[in-house]
Design a protein around this motif. Structure first.
Motif, PDB file in Angstrom:
ATOM      1  N   SER A  19       0.991  -1.173  -0.048  1.00 55.20           N
ATOM      2  CA  SER A  19      -0.149  -0.115  -0.167  1.00 55.20           C
ATOM      3  C   SER A  19       0.901   1.261   0.220  1.00 55.20           C
ATOM      4  CB  SER A  19      -0.970  -0.026   1.328  1.00 55.20           C
ATOM      5  OG  SER A  19      -1.914   1.033   1.136  1.00 55.20           O
ATOM      6  N   PRO A  20       0.894   1.962  -0.958  1.00 59.27           N
ATOM      7  CA  PRO A  20       0.237   1.908  -2.346  1.00 59.27           C
ATOM      8  C   PRO A  20       0.810   0.623  -3.216  1.00 59.27           C
ATOM      9  CG  PRO A  20       1.572   3.854  -2.696  1.00 59.27           C
ATOM     10  CD  PRO A  20       1.490   3.329  -1.145  1.00 59.27           C
ATOM     11  N   PRO A  21       0.056   0.068  -3.981  1.00 66.25           N
ATOM     12  CA  PRO A  21       0.709  -0.841  -4.795  1.00 66.25           C
ATOM     13  C   PRO A  21       1.657  -0.429  -5.984  1.00 66.25           C
ATOM     14  CG  PRO A  21      -1.582  -0.495  -5.553  1.00 66.25           C
ATOM     15  CD  PRO A  21      -1.360   0.426  -4.406  1.00 66.25           C
ATOM     16  N   PRO A  22       2.770  -1.328  -6.264  1.00 68.62           N
ATOM     17  CA  PRO A  22       3.534  -0.474  -7.209  1.00 68.62           C
ATOM     18  C   PRO A  22       2.820  -0.684  -8.593  1.00 68.62           C
ATOM     19  CG  PRO A  22       3.865  -2.720  -6.562  1.00 68.62           C
ATOM     20  CD  PRO A  22       3.086  -2.457  -5.590  1.00 68.62           C
ATOM     21  N   LEU A  23       3.235   0.052  -9.288  1.00 68.36           N
ATOM     22  CA  LEU A  23       2.724   0.132 -10.669  1.00 68.36           C
ATOM     23  C   LEU A  23       3.500  -0.737 -11.686  1.00 68.36           C
ATOM     24  CD1 LEU A  23       2.299   4.029 -11.335  1.00 68.36           C
ATOM     25  CD2 LEU A  23       0.474   2.639 -10.520  1.00 68.36           C
ATOM     26  N   PRO A  24       2.701  -0.873 -12.941  1.00 66.73           N
ATOM     27  CA  PRO A  24       3.057  -2.096 -13.950  1.00 66.73           C
ATOM     28  C   PRO A  24       4.442  -2.056 -14.095  1.00 66.73           C
ATOM     29  CG  PRO A  24       0.825  -1.458 -14.460  1.00 66.73           C
ATOM     30  CD  PRO A  24       1.224  -0.606 -13.089  1.00 66.73           C
ATOM     31  N   HIS A  25       4.847  -0.706 -14.541  1.00 69.06           N
ATOM     32  CA  HIS A  25       6.265  -0.429 -14.766  1.00 69.06           C
ATOM     33  C   HIS A  25       7.493  -0.754 -13.604  1.00 69.06           C
ATOM     34  CE1 HIS A  25       5.830   3.458 -12.716  1.00 69.06           C
ATOM     35  NE2 HIS A  25       7.245   3.422 -12.571  1.00 69.06           N
ATOM     36  N   VAL A  26       6.919  -1.035 -12.521  1.00 65.87           N
ATOM     37  CA  VAL A  26       7.878  -1.372 -11.318  1.00 65.87           C
ATOM     38  C   VAL A  26       7.826  -2.861 -11.158  1.00 65.87           C
ATOM     39  CG1 VAL A  26       8.181  -1.231  -9.094  1.00 65.87           C
ATOM     40  CG2 VAL A  26       7.568   0.815 -10.182  1.00 65.87           C
ATOM     41  N   VAL A  27       6.415  -3.539 -11.240  1.00 61.14           N
ATOM     42  CA  VAL A  27       6.085  -5.121 -11.040  1.00 61.14           C
ATOM     43  C   VAL A  27       6.669  -5.722 -12.050  1.00 61.14           C
ATOM     44  CG1 VAL A  27       4.338  -6.597 -10.651  1.00 61.14           C
ATOM     45  CG2 VAL A  27       3.998  -4.435  -9.668  1.00 61.14           C
ATOM     46  N   LEU A  46      11.798  -2.710 -20.863  1.00 57.77           N
ATOM     47  CA  LEU A  46      10.440  -2.514 -20.744  1.00 57.77           C
ATOM     48  C   LEU A  46       9.959  -1.671 -19.643  1.00 57.77           C
ATOM     49  CD1 LEU A  46       7.816  -4.460 -20.927  1.00 57.77           C
ATOM     50  CD2 LEU A  46       8.846  -6.013 -19.313  1.00 57.77           C
ATOM     51  N   GLY A  47      10.661  -1.476 -18.370  1.00 56.01           N
ATOM     52  CA  GLY A  47       9.965  -0.645 -17.290  1.00 56.01           C
ATOM     53  C   GLY A  47       9.850   0.780 -18.189  1.00 56.01           C
ATOM     54  N   GLU A  48      11.075   1.284 -18.597  1.00 60.03           N
ATOM     55  CA  GLU A  48      10.684   2.642 -19.351  1.00 60.03           C
ATOM     56  C   GLU A  48       9.652   2.691 -20.332  1.00 60.03           C
ATOM     57  OE1 GLU A  48      12.205   5.572 -18.673  1.00 60.03           O
ATOM     58  OE2 GLU A  48      13.132   4.441 -16.928  1.00 60.03           O
ATOM     59  N   GLY A  49       9.340   1.897 -21.106  1.00 57.86           N
ATOM     60  CA  GLY A  49       8.285   1.650 -22.097  1.00 57.86           C
ATOM     61  C   GLY A  49       6.988   1.663 -21.514  1.00 57.86           C
ATOM     62  N   ARG A  63       6.104   2.870 -18.178  1.00 58.09           N
ATOM     63  CA  ARG A  63       6.117   3.868 -17.694  1.00 58.09           C
ATOM     64  C   ARG A  63       5.554   5.022 -18.869  1.00 58.09           C
ATOM     65  NH1 ARG A  63      10.724   6.645 -14.070  1.00 58.09           N
ATOM     66  NH2 ARG A  63      11.876   6.796 -16.179  1.00 58.09           N
ATOM     67  N   ALA A  64       6.319   5.155 -19.946  1.00 57.40           N
ATOM     68  CA  ALA A  64       5.894   6.138 -20.887  1.00 57.40           C
ATOM     69  C   ALA A  64       4.370   5.769 -21.533  1.00 57.40           C
ATOM     70  CB  ALA A  64       6.667   5.884 -22.066  1.00 57.40           C
ATOM     71  N   VAL A  65       3.898   4.642 -21.626  1.00 53.30           N
ATOM     72  CA  VAL A  65       2.569   4.192 -21.954  1.00 53.30           C
ATOM     73  C   VAL A  65       1.579   4.608 -21.029  1.00 53.30           C
ATOM     74  CG1 VAL A  65       0.853   2.285 -22.311  1.00 53.30           C
ATOM     75  CG2 VAL A  65       3.159   2.348 -23.362  1.00 53.30           C
ATOM     76  N   ILE A  66       1.760   4.273 -19.673  1.00 54.57           N
ATOM     77  CA  ILE A  66       0.855   4.614 -18.633  1.00 54.57           C
ATOM     78  C   ILE A  66       0.685   6.147 -18.352  1.00 54.57           C
ATOM     79  CG2 ILE A  66       0.725   2.397 -17.683  1.00 54.57           C
ATOM     80  CD1 ILE A  66       2.552   3.500 -15.366  1.00 54.57           C
ATOM     81  N   SER A  67       1.749   6.615 -18.891  1.00 51.24           N
ATOM     82  CA  SER A  67       1.676   8.146 -18.615  1.00 51.24           C
ATOM     83  C   SER A  67       0.799   8.929 -19.554  1.00 51.24           C
ATOM     84  CB  SER A  67       3.149   9.119 -18.780  1.00 51.24           C
ATOM     85  OG  SER A  67       3.829   8.847 -19.934  1.00 51.24           O
ATOM     86  N   MET A  68       0.524   8.406 -20.793  1.00 50.22           N
ATOM     87  CA  MET A  68      -0.197   9.027 -21.767  1.00 50.22           C
ATOM     88  C   MET A  68      -1.642   9.413 -21.311  1.00 50.22           C
ATOM     89  SD  MET A  68       0.417   6.262 -24.845  1.00 50.22           S
ATOM     90  CE  MET A  68      -0.490   7.269 -25.853  1.00 50.22           C
TER      91      MET A  68
END
Length: 210
Positions: free
Chosen positions: A81-89, A192-195, A197-202
């Protein structure tokens, strides 16, 4: 006769699984014989068959172990809590698999992505292996659904987001990335992580109020 310790039995089983995984990644499931596995692990047939009846049991054990590792990482993420985002997991999962299966092929490339690609291909013709893989996929999908629900609870995504659809899309990203690694070998977990992170920031301009 001296009794063999459980530690010794576990180490021997680990040795066999690691050797078989390298063989399957290197030459594929069908081109690998049990003799190849025996040679790789430098053990007698009796020593190996004590643990596994054949290639099918070996690959099923490798798949089950991998699913357990990946599933536990997702479960741990869902408890945070909070859960880590996909670019971390997702990069964390790949990094963990490097720790568990660090073996490399003759060219120095990491063997795990090629192993997984071989497994996925084999499931198309092997109903027994497909039966092993399906519950594992369902476990990982369920773990992702739980994690997506935690994102909702934390206000990180829309409350009406389709959790199952998002889970499947994220799994597909991992599968696609693994395929790239297996085929081209010039990408990393960091990529993969950077990609991601960029996708979910759109942001969708059409969803913004004027």
């Amino acid at each position: 006769m001296a009794r063999v310790s459980q530690e010794h039995l576990d180490a021997r089983r680990r040795q066999i699984l690691d050797g078989a995984a390298l063989c399957f990644a290197r030459n594929g499931f069908h081109a690998t014989s049990m003799q190849d596995v025996l040679k790789e692990v430098d053990l007698s047939a009796g020593a190996v068959y004590r643990y596994f009846a054949g290639k099918e049991e070996l690959i099923a054990a490798i798949v089950a172990e991998t699913i357990d590792i990946v599933g536990e990482i997702y479960d741990q993420a869902a408890r945070q809590s909070p859960p880590p985002l996909p670019h971390v997991v997702i990069p964390a999962i790949m990094a963990r698999m490097r720790e568990v299966r660090p073996g490399t092929l003759d060219g120095g490339e990491w063997m795990f992505p090629r192993l997984m690609l071989q497994v996925w291909t084999e499931t198309l013709r092997n109903p027994e292996l497909a039966a092993v893989l399906r519950p594992g996929f369902d476990r990982i999908r369920t773990a992702w659904v739980k994690l997506v629900q935690r994102y909702k609870d934390a206000g990180l995504i829309a409350a009406d987001a389709d959790a199952d659809a998002m889970a499947r899309a994220l799994i597909a990203m991992v599968q696609g990335f693994g395929t790239q690694m297996a085929m081209f070998g010039d990408v990393t977990e960091q990529t993969l992580g950077e990609g991601l992170r960029a996708v979910i920031s759109m942001r969708d301009p059409g969803s913004e109020s004027e």
